[in-house]
Design a protein around this motif. Structure first.
Motif, PDB file in Angstrom:
ATOM      1  N   MET A 290       0.823  -1.207   0.000  1.00  0.00           N
ATOM      2  CA  MET A 290       0.000   0.000   0.000  1.00  0.00           C
ATOM      3  C   MET A 290       0.856   1.254   0.000  1.00  0.00           C
ATOM      4  O   MET A 290       0.515   2.260  -0.644  1.00  0.00           O
ATOM      5  CB  MET A 290      -0.931   0.007   1.228  1.00  0.00           C
ATOM      6  N   ALA A 291       1.964   1.217   0.715  1.00  0.00           N
ATOM      7  CA  ALA A 291       2.849   2.382   0.774  1.00  0.00           C
ATOM      8  C   ALA A 291       3.415   2.699  -0.611  1.00  0.00           C
ATOM      9  O   ALA A 291       3.476   3.867  -1.026  1.00  0.00           O
ATOM     10  CB  ALA A 291       3.980   2.134   1.772  1.00  0.00           C
ATOM     11  N   VAL A 292       3.828   1.678  -1.338  1.00  0.00           N
ATOM     12  CA  VAL A 292       4.390   1.902  -2.677  1.00  0.00           C
ATOM     13  C   VAL A 292       3.317   2.466  -3.611  1.00  0.00           C
ATOM     14  O   VAL A 292       3.552   3.445  -4.345  1.00  0.00           O
ATOM     15  CB  VAL A 292       4.978   0.593  -3.228  1.00  0.00           C
ATOM     16  N   ALA A 293       2.121   1.865  -3.604  1.00  0.00           N
ATOM     17  CA  ALA A 293       1.049   2.343  -4.490  1.00  0.00           C
ATOM     18  C   ALA A 293       0.622   3.762  -4.126  1.00  0.00           C
ATOM     19  O   ALA A 293       0.448   4.627  -5.000  1.00  0.00           O
ATOM     20  CB  ALA A 293      -0.137   1.384  -4.422  1.00  0.00           C
ATOM     21  N   GLY A 294       0.453   4.017  -2.836  1.00  0.00           N
ATOM     22  CA  GLY A 294       0.035   5.350  -2.409  1.00  0.00           C
ATOM     23  C   GLY A 294       1.074   6.408  -2.716  1.00  0.00           C
ATOM     24  O   GLY A 294       0.734   7.510  -3.161  1.00  0.00           O
ATOM     25  N   ALA A 295       2.349   6.098  -2.494  1.00  0.00           N
ATOM     26  CA  ALA A 295       3.409   7.073  -2.783  1.00  0.00           C
ATOM     27  C   ALA A 295       3.480   7.372  -4.275  1.00  0.00           C
ATOM     28  O   ALA A 295       3.684   8.533  -4.679  1.00  0.00           O
ATOM     29  CB  ALA A 295       4.747   6.547  -2.281  1.00  0.00           C
ATOM     30  N   ALA A 296       3.295   6.358  -5.112  1.00  0.00           N
ATOM     31  CA  ALA A 296       3.348   6.597  -6.557  1.00  0.00           C
ATOM     32  C   ALA A 296       2.224   7.539  -6.989  1.00  0.00           C
ATOM     33  O   ALA A 296       2.453   8.490  -7.757  1.00  0.00           O
ATOM     34  CB  ALA A 296       3.246   5.261  -7.299  1.00  0.00           C
ATOM     35  N   LEU A 297       1.013   7.303  -6.511  1.00  0.00           N
ATOM     36  CA  LEU A 297      -0.105   8.178  -6.876  1.00  0.00           C
ATOM     37  C   LEU A 297       0.088   9.592  -6.332  1.00  0.00           C
ATOM     38  O   LEU A 297      -0.147  10.583  -7.042  1.00  0.00           O
ATOM     39  CB  LEU A 297      -1.420   7.587  -6.349  1.00  0.00           C
ATOM     40  N   GLU A 298       0.512   9.684  -5.090  1.00  0.00           N
ATOM     41  CA  GLU A 298       0.656  11.005  -4.472  1.00  0.00           C
ATOM     42  C   GLU A 298       1.757  11.823  -5.139  1.00  0.00           C
ATOM     43  O   GLU A 298       1.567  13.014  -5.437  1.00  0.00           O
ATOM     44  CB  GLU A 298       0.952  10.830  -2.984  1.00  0.00           C
ATOM     45  N   LEU A 299       2.906  11.214  -5.385  1.00  0.00           N
ATOM     46  CA  LEU A 299       4.006  11.941  -6.009  1.00  0.00           C
ATOM     47  C   LEU A 299       3.678  12.321  -7.452  1.00  0.00           C
ATOM     48  O   LEU A 299       4.042  13.412  -7.914  1.00  0.00           O
ATOM     49  CB  LEU A 299       5.284  11.104  -5.950  1.00  0.00           C
ATOM     50  N   TYR A 300       2.992  11.446  -8.155  1.00  0.00           N
ATOM     51  CA  TYR A 300       2.609  11.770  -9.531  1.00  0.00           C
ATOM     52  C   TYR A 300       1.634  12.947  -9.563  1.00  0.00           C
ATOM     53  O   TYR A 300       1.807  13.899 -10.333  1.00  0.00           O
ATOM     54  CB  TYR A 300       1.976  10.548 -10.183  1.00  0.00           C
ATOM     55  N   GLY A 301       0.604  12.901  -8.718  1.00  0.00           N
ATOM     56  CA  GLY A 301      -0.359  13.997  -8.701  1.00  0.00           C
ATOM     57  C   GLY A 301       0.256  15.307  -8.251  1.00  0.00           C
ATOM     58  O   GLY A 301      -0.034  16.373  -8.821  1.00  0.00           O
ATOM     59  N   ALA A 302       1.123  15.261  -7.233  1.00  0.00           N
ATOM     60  CA  ALA A 302       1.762  16.490  -6.757  1.00  0.00           C
ATOM     61  C   ALA A 302       2.677  17.084  -7.827  1.00  0.00           C
ATOM     62  O   ALA A 302       2.746  18.309  -7.996  1.00  0.00           O
ATOM     63  CB  ALA A 302       2.548  16.201  -5.481  1.00  0.00           C
ATOM     64  N   HIS A 303       3.372  16.226  -8.555  1.00  0.00           N
ATOM     65  CA  HIS A 303       4.220  16.744  -9.641  1.00  0.00           C
ATOM     66  C   HIS A 303       3.378  17.389 -10.736  1.00  0.00           C
ATOM     67  O   HIS A 303       3.763  18.421 -11.303  1.00  0.00           O
ATOM     68  CB  HIS A 303       5.049  15.590 -10.217  1.00  0.00           C
ATOM     69  N   ARG A 304       2.236  16.823 -11.024  1.00  0.00           N
ATOM     70  CA  ARG A 304       1.371  17.382 -12.063  1.00  0.00           C
ATOM     71  C   ARG A 304       0.841  18.762 -11.679  1.00  0.00           C
ATOM     72  O   ARG A 304       0.845  19.687 -12.494  1.00  0.00           O
ATOM     73  CB  ARG A 304       0.207  16.433 -12.320  1.00  0.00           C
ATOM     74  N   VAL A 305       0.375  18.916 -10.455  1.00  0.00           N
ATOM     75  CA  VAL A 305      -0.185  20.214 -10.082  1.00  0.00           C
ATOM     76  C   VAL A 305       0.902  21.284  -9.975  1.00  0.00           C
ATOM     77  O   VAL A 305       0.600  22.482 -10.069  1.00  0.00           O
ATOM     78  CB  VAL A 305      -0.965  20.138  -8.754  1.00  0.00           C
ATOM     79  N   GLU A 306       2.136  20.894  -9.796  1.00  0.00           N
ATOM     80  CA  GLU A 306       3.215  21.865  -9.703  1.00  0.00           C
ATOM     81  C   GLU A 306       3.834  22.189 -11.061  1.00  0.00           C
ATOM     82  O   GLU A 306       4.650  23.111 -11.143  1.00  0.00           O
ATOM     83  CB  GLU A 306       4.302  21.359  -8.760  1.00  0.00           C
ATOM     84  N   THR A 307       3.460  21.460 -12.104  1.00  0.00           N
ATOM     85  CA  THR A 307       4.077  21.694 -13.414  1.00  0.00           C
ATOM     86  C   THR A 307       3.062  21.887 -14.532  1.00  0.00           C
ATOM     87  O   THR A 307       3.359  22.571 -15.520  1.00  0.00           O
ATOM     88  CB  THR A 307       5.004  20.520 -13.787  1.00  0.00           C
ATOM     89  N   ARG A 308       1.874  21.321 -14.450  1.00  0.00           N
ATOM     90  CA  ARG A 308       0.945  21.332 -15.581  1.00  0.00           C
ATOM     91  C   ARG A 308       0.112  22.598 -15.665  1.00  0.00           C
ATOM     92  O   ARG A 308      -0.323  22.997 -16.752  1.00  0.00           O
ATOM     93  CB  ARG A 308      -0.001  20.122 -15.482  1.00  0.00           C
ATOM     94  N   LEU A 309      -0.143  23.272 -14.563  1.00  0.00           N
ATOM     95  CA  LEU A 309      -1.134  24.337 -14.525  1.00  0.00           C
ATOM     96  C   LEU A 309      -0.602  25.697 -14.941  1.00  0.00           C
ATOM     97  O   LEU A 309      -1.349  26.675 -14.899  1.00  0.00           O
ATOM     98  CB  LEU A 309      -1.720  24.440 -13.107  1.00  0.00           C
TER      99      LEU A 309
END
Length: 408
Positions: A290-309
């Motif tokens: 769960m830690a690996v799956a959750g970290a992957a989703l969280e880091l991916y989403g955080a990177h997107r909001v800091e670069t895509r918008l």
């Protein structure tokens, strides 16, 4: 024939004498000619020169008035040309107020975002422990879930002001309203999580009598309630992201694809942190996954909001929100690394679980304060709107000075 009246003769002689004196006397440059003089002597050179002087005088007065007016306004110089006194455009509204009203939510709503995700992740952890025969994970997940959802109810009621308002929202089920759906999700999840947690007390009840009967009934009832809570946990973990994106806050609204992903990953990471803290390393396998799956989703989403918008990514990179999100990323990466490397160490597993829980808190607060910062600065509202208008004009081949066309 009627004799002329004395009064009429005097007035006629006075008028003729006055006209004769006005035509013979040259006018000064600061005197206006009489209308009678102009009418009686249209071809007189002196009168014409008097008109010219008067015109010059009038022109001088006009220039002086124009200069005085421009001096007050600060827009024209006496020597010609214009002096611009208009300040550069600033992205402010009337009387210095922001264009958007910033959210009135306080820290308790940010805490509510965290506790809701923690409850959802803990229920998923408990279901994993229940289905794989790991009682330590199941127990830790169920107890944490009921504590977290109780704290969520406290934070939500504190923000609403009166508990009756939560009850009033149950009068209507509106699928298009994230707030209405969130109320029903909490209503379905809370009792299920509570029954699942109460079922953990079956082991300490006596075997005989009414309490013995309750001890035999509670385990299967808790099994069904735990699965029901796990079934509603994904909706509980992500609806808050949809709720934030449904507002007019620029950096929340524009990040509508990423916020549910970030909140889902944060919920999984926090649930994994509970498992790493409470379970021995031999039973913590589901928590590590769960830690690996959750970290992957969280880091991916955080990177997107800091670069895509584009411009709207700035509130997530600058100031307090930027510091919170950067610290959350570091703790998430460290927690996952510790969970994978410390499979046989209870101490390293506990440190990794603590890091994942702290990362989830920082991520939720960073997203919350980033949206608040974007609502307080009018630049994040005006600039994207102008860009959208320009893109619409370019797509419809409209000139730049045309007004915004109506939506088709």
């Amino acid at each position: 024939m009627t004799p002329p009246r004395p009064v009429g003769d005097r007035f006629r002689r006075f008028r003729e004498r006055l006209a004769a004196e006005g035509g013979d006397r040259p006018q000064a440059s600061d005197e206006r000619p009489s209308a009678a003089s102009g009418a009686d002597h249209p071809g007189d050179g002196d009168t014409a020169s008097g008109d010219g002087a008067t015109g010059s005088r009038r022109g001088e007065v006009t220039v002086r008035r124009s200069g005085g007016a421009s001096g007050r306004r600060g827009g024209r110089r006496r020597g010609g040309g214009e002096e611009l006194r208009v300040p550069e455009a600033e992205f402010t509204s009337y009387y210095g107020r922001p264009i958007l009203k910033a959210p009135v939510w306080k820290w308790d709503i940010a805490a509510y975002l965290f506790t809701g995700g923690l409850a959802a992740g803990s229920s998923l952890l408990a279901a994993g422990g229940q289905l794989t025969g790991r009682p330590a994970l199941r127990r830790a997940g169920r107890v944490t879930a009921v504590v977290a959802v109780s704290a969520s109810a406290v934070f939500l009621i504190r923000d609403l002001g009166r508990p009756a308002r939560f009850h009033h929202m149950l009068r209507v089920a509106k699928p298009t309203s994230p707030m209405s759906m969130g109320t029903w999700i909490l209503t379905a999840y809370g009792p299920a999580a509570g029954v699942a947690a109460i079922a953990e007390a079956a082991g300490v009840l006596p075997r005989h009598g009414p309490l013995g009967l309750a001890g035999r009934v509670l385990p299967p009832l808790g099994h069904a309630a735990g699965l029901l809570a796990a079934g509603t946990a994904p909706a509980l973990a992500t609806y808050t992201g949809v709720l934030l994106a449904d507002t007019a806050v620029p950096s929340w609204h524009e990040a509508y694809p990423e916020l549910p992903v970030i909140f889902a990953g944060s919920a999984l990471a926090s649930g994994a942190g509970v498992g790493l803290l409470a379970a021995p390393p031999a039973q913590a396998g589901p928590a590590r996954r769960m830690a690996v799956a959750g970290a992957a989703l969280e880091l991916y989403g955080a990177h997107r909001v800091e670069t895509r918008l584009g411009l709207l990514s700035e509130p997530y990179r600058l100031g307090r929100p930027g510091r919170l999100l950067r610290a959350g990323r570091l703790l998430t990466a460290g927690g996952v690394a510790g969970a994978l490397l410390g499979r046989r160490s209870r101490v390293l597993g506990a440190l990794s679980g603590t890091a994942l829980l702290a990362a989830s808190v920082l991520t939720r607060f960073g997203i919350f304060y980033g949206g608040v910062a974007s609502a307080r600065d009018p630049r994040y509202t005006v600039v994207p709107q102008r860009a959208r208008v320009d893109d619409r004009r370019a797509g419809m081949d409209l000139p730049a000075d045309r007004a915004d066309p109506p939506a088709v």
